[in-house]
Design an enzyme around this catalytic site. Sequence first.
Site, PDB file in Angstrom:
ATOM      1  N   PHE A 180     -33.645  28.542 -57.493  1.00  0.00           N
ATOM      2  CA  PHE A 180     -34.883  27.318 -57.720  1.00  0.00           C
ATOM      3  C   PHE A 180     -35.562  27.608 -56.402  1.00  0.00           C
ATOM      4  CE2 PHE A 180     -34.361  22.582 -55.850  1.00  0.00           C
ATOM      5  CZ  PHE A 180     -33.454  22.021 -56.682  1.00  0.00           C
ATOM      6  N   ARG A 203     -23.421  16.069 -63.422  1.00  0.00           N
ATOM      7  CA  ARG A 203     -23.104  17.654 -64.450  1.00  0.00           C
ATOM      8  C   ARG A 203     -21.606  16.837 -65.130  1.00  0.00           C
ATOM      9  NH1 ARG A 203     -17.940  19.445 -61.703  1.00  0.00           N
ATOM     10  NH2 ARG A 203     -17.848  18.796 -59.276  1.00  0.00           N
ATOM     11  N   HIS A 228     -14.701  14.971 -68.572  1.00  0.00           N
ATOM     12  CA  HIS A 228     -15.932  14.019 -67.530  1.00  0.00           C
ATOM     13  C   HIS A 228     -16.375  12.560 -69.089  1.00  0.00           C
ATOM     14  CE1 HIS A 228     -15.522  17.234 -64.737  1.00  0.00           C
ATOM     15  NE2 HIS A 228     -14.647  16.484 -64.273  1.00  0.00           N
TER      16      HIS A 228
HETATM   17  P1  NAD Z   1     -24.082  23.269 -57.298  1.00  0.00           P
HETATM   18  O1  NAD Z   1     -24.287  21.604 -57.650  1.00  0.00           O
HETATM   19  O2  NAD Z   1     -23.895  22.460 -55.322  1.00  0.00           O
HETATM   20  O3  NAD Z   1     -25.271  23.952 -57.453  1.00  0.00           O
HETATM   21  C1  NAD Z   1     -26.574  23.769 -56.982  1.00  0.00           C
HETATM   22  C2  NAD Z   1     -27.391  25.019 -57.194  1.00  0.00           C
HETATM   23  O4  NAD Z   1     -27.873  25.144 -58.331  1.00  0.00           O
HETATM   24  C3  NAD Z   1     -28.846  24.663 -56.209  1.00  0.00           C
HETATM   25  O5  NAD Z   1     -28.849  25.392 -54.716  1.00  0.00           O
HETATM   26  C4  NAD Z   1     -29.588  25.639 -57.328  1.00  0.00           C
HETATM   27  O6  NAD Z   1     -29.684  27.212 -56.972  1.00  0.00           O
HETATM   28  C5  NAD Z   1     -28.776  25.196 -58.764  1.00  0.00           C
HETATM   29  N1  NAD Z   1     -29.958  24.712 -59.700  1.00  0.00           N
HETATM   30  C6  NAD Z   1     -29.509  23.230 -59.765  1.00  0.00           C
HETATM   31  N2  NAD Z   1     -30.333  23.069 -61.010  1.00  0.00           N
HETATM   32  C7  NAD Z   1     -31.610  23.883 -61.251  1.00  0.00           C
HETATM   33  C8  NAD Z   1     -32.779  23.833 -61.867  1.00  0.00           C
HETATM   34  N3  NAD Z   1     -32.945  23.505 -62.616  1.00  0.00           N
HETATM   35  N4  NAD Z   1     -32.415  25.135 -61.542  1.00  0.00           N
HETATM   36  C9  NAD Z   1     -32.679  25.907 -60.864  1.00  0.00           C
HETATM   37  N5  NAD Z   1     -31.595  26.575 -60.153  1.00  0.00           N
HETATM   38  C10 NAD Z   1     -30.751  25.006 -59.718  1.00  0.00           C
HETATM   39  O7  NAD Z   1     -23.080  23.594 -57.641  1.00  0.00           O
HETATM   40  P2  NAD Z   1     -21.618  23.624 -56.795  1.00  0.00           P
HETATM   41  O8  NAD Z   1     -21.128  22.946 -56.699  1.00  0.00           O
HETATM   42  O9  NAD Z   1     -21.112  25.340 -56.762  1.00  0.00           O
HETATM   43  O10 NAD Z   1     -21.215  24.248 -58.496  1.00  0.00           O
HETATM   44  C11 NAD Z   1     -21.161  25.472 -59.563  1.00  0.00           C
HETATM   45  C12 NAD Z   1     -20.982  25.190 -60.840  1.00  0.00           C
HETATM   46  O11 NAD Z   1     -19.281  25.217 -60.211  1.00  0.00           O
HETATM   47  C13 NAD Z   1     -21.051  23.883 -61.872  1.00  0.00           C
HETATM   48  O12 NAD Z   1     -20.956  24.455 -63.123  1.00  0.00           O
HETATM   49  C14 NAD Z   1     -20.151  23.095 -61.309  1.00  0.00           C
HETATM   50  O13 NAD Z   1     -20.166  22.026 -61.967  1.00  0.00           O
HETATM   51  C15 NAD Z   1     -19.593  23.916 -61.110  1.00  0.00           C
HETATM   52  N6  NAD Z   1     -17.944  22.538 -60.362  1.00  0.00           N
HETATM   53  C16 NAD Z   1     -17.653  22.543 -58.624  1.00  0.00           C
HETATM   54  C17 NAD Z   1     -17.215  22.198 -58.279  1.00  0.00           C
HETATM   55  C18 NAD Z   1     -17.286  21.900 -56.815  1.00  0.00           C
HETATM   56  O14 NAD Z   1     -16.307  21.985 -56.035  1.00  0.00           O
HETATM   57  N7  NAD Z   1     -18.187  22.305 -56.498  1.00  0.00           N
HETATM   58  C19 NAD Z   1     -15.981  21.775 -58.889  1.00  0.00           C
HETATM   59  C20 NAD Z   1     -15.981  22.349 -60.367  1.00  0.00           C
HETATM   60  C21 NAD Z   1     -16.682  22.615 -61.428  1.00  0.00           C
END
Ligand code: NAD
Length: 407
Positions: free
Chosen positions: A33, A328, A210
């Site tokens: 990113f 998402r 979702h």
């Molecule tokens: P997040 O939204 O915090 O992750 C964001 C990260 O993804 C950014 O920091 C970047 O590194 C990367 N990113 C996003 N868009 C990008 C782009 N266009 N180009 C390059 N990199 C990009 O996500 P998270 O909360 O860490 O979740 C990770 C996964 O787990 C996701 O698939 C999410 O749906 C899933 N999830 C998360 C949770 C939660 O509680 N956080 C719960 C269930 C599922």
Amino acid sequence: MKVLLCGGGNAIHVLTAYAGSLPDCEVCILSLFPGEADRLRSSLGEKGVKCVNDLGPDVYGMPTMVSDDPAKVAVGADVVILAIPSFTHEMYLRALKDYLKPGVTLGAMPGEGGFDLCARHILGDEVVTHQVNLFALETLPWACRIVDYGKSVEVLGTKKEIDVVITPRQGRSVEDVLELLQKIVGRLPKLVPACNFLAVTLMNINSVWHPTISYSFYKSHDYTKPFDAPPLFYQGADEYTGEKLAKVSDEVLQVKKVLLEKYPSLDLSSLHHVKEWMLRSYGDDIGDKSSIYTMLVTNKGYRGLTHPMKEVKTEEGKTKYVPNFNYRYFTEDIPCGLVVTRGIAELAGVPTPHMDDVIMWCQQVMGKEFLVDGKLCGKDLGITRSPQVYGCKDLDTFMKANHYVEG
Ligand code: NAD
């Protein structure tokens, strides 16, 4: 053991703390990113990332390197974990392709639908089959949020048990890989091997939950006018929502039935109805288990969660909320979720009118076109992971090319 974590968000913060706290583990982070690697490196706390969690004392872990250059961090990695939104998997796999060592354990947390299709497409069938222990978790082990970027993250809830699909390279056992992954995520959730990638793709709960809950809610709420407060996501569900979820899940189980009739040796035993998934995942956290609707509104784990919204200001300066269809629940759960399942249903010849209602509405609010006149042939299909995108035009090709059945 060298662990490469890919991404830079909530999940990567948790994994940095957990993997970094292990005595025999070196953690590196790759973020593609723009600007994120520099920002993360310069934000790290003195002891690295602290993870406040619901299972015990705080856990600390420090990465040895954070970079946007795979040549600097990926070489020699024993484990590579993609914990990023699924629409970025392809970009990471392309970047990593030339640096993966034979025998690497590589996978996604969570995988969403069609992770294996994407990996085979980018890395090549030979590499995936003979050199990589490919894995995917059905969901993220934690509900987690960054508290202080680079310094601390909170695990709001750890799941009790989740499925993980592992296809070890030849000569390596599922148990070895499972043990390694369990060590990294910690004592809980218990990682349970799922039968294969196909079952995990079809069991992708987020892709049912979702989009279907959003569709059902907005069907009876005018979303062109701002809301006074973000409406509750699960607790705001009604009986219609529960019934629609059941019908979409019934369609997925119909796909299972057809596949098992055509391929009797196929194992899809880890693919269940969403009602069973809920009971297994949340158990006694659910107050009233009588129907999907009552389970949604009485599940402690779902309390207070709202529909994704964006703040807007009225002319009088008051804060109001409009739906965020760029979240998402749409950007991942449609192209890497329900559309993948729909693509498999299409190959299997299973009609999916309820799934289609949900996809048609979602694609409209997302400004995309996947499904046209009952066929997955829309102009934006290329951003999805449906089998049709990877050249699978019939069921047999799909099943054999992806090693779900022999051939
Ligand atoms: P997040 O939204 O915090 O992750 C964001 C990260 O993804 C950014 O920091 C970047 O590194 C990367 N990113 C996003 N868009 C990008 C782009 N266009 N180009 C390059 N990199 C990009 O996500 P998270 O909360 O860490 O979740 C990770 C996964 O787990 C996701 O698939 C999410 O749906 C899933 N999830 C998360 C949770 C939660 O509680 N956080 C719960 C269930 C599922």
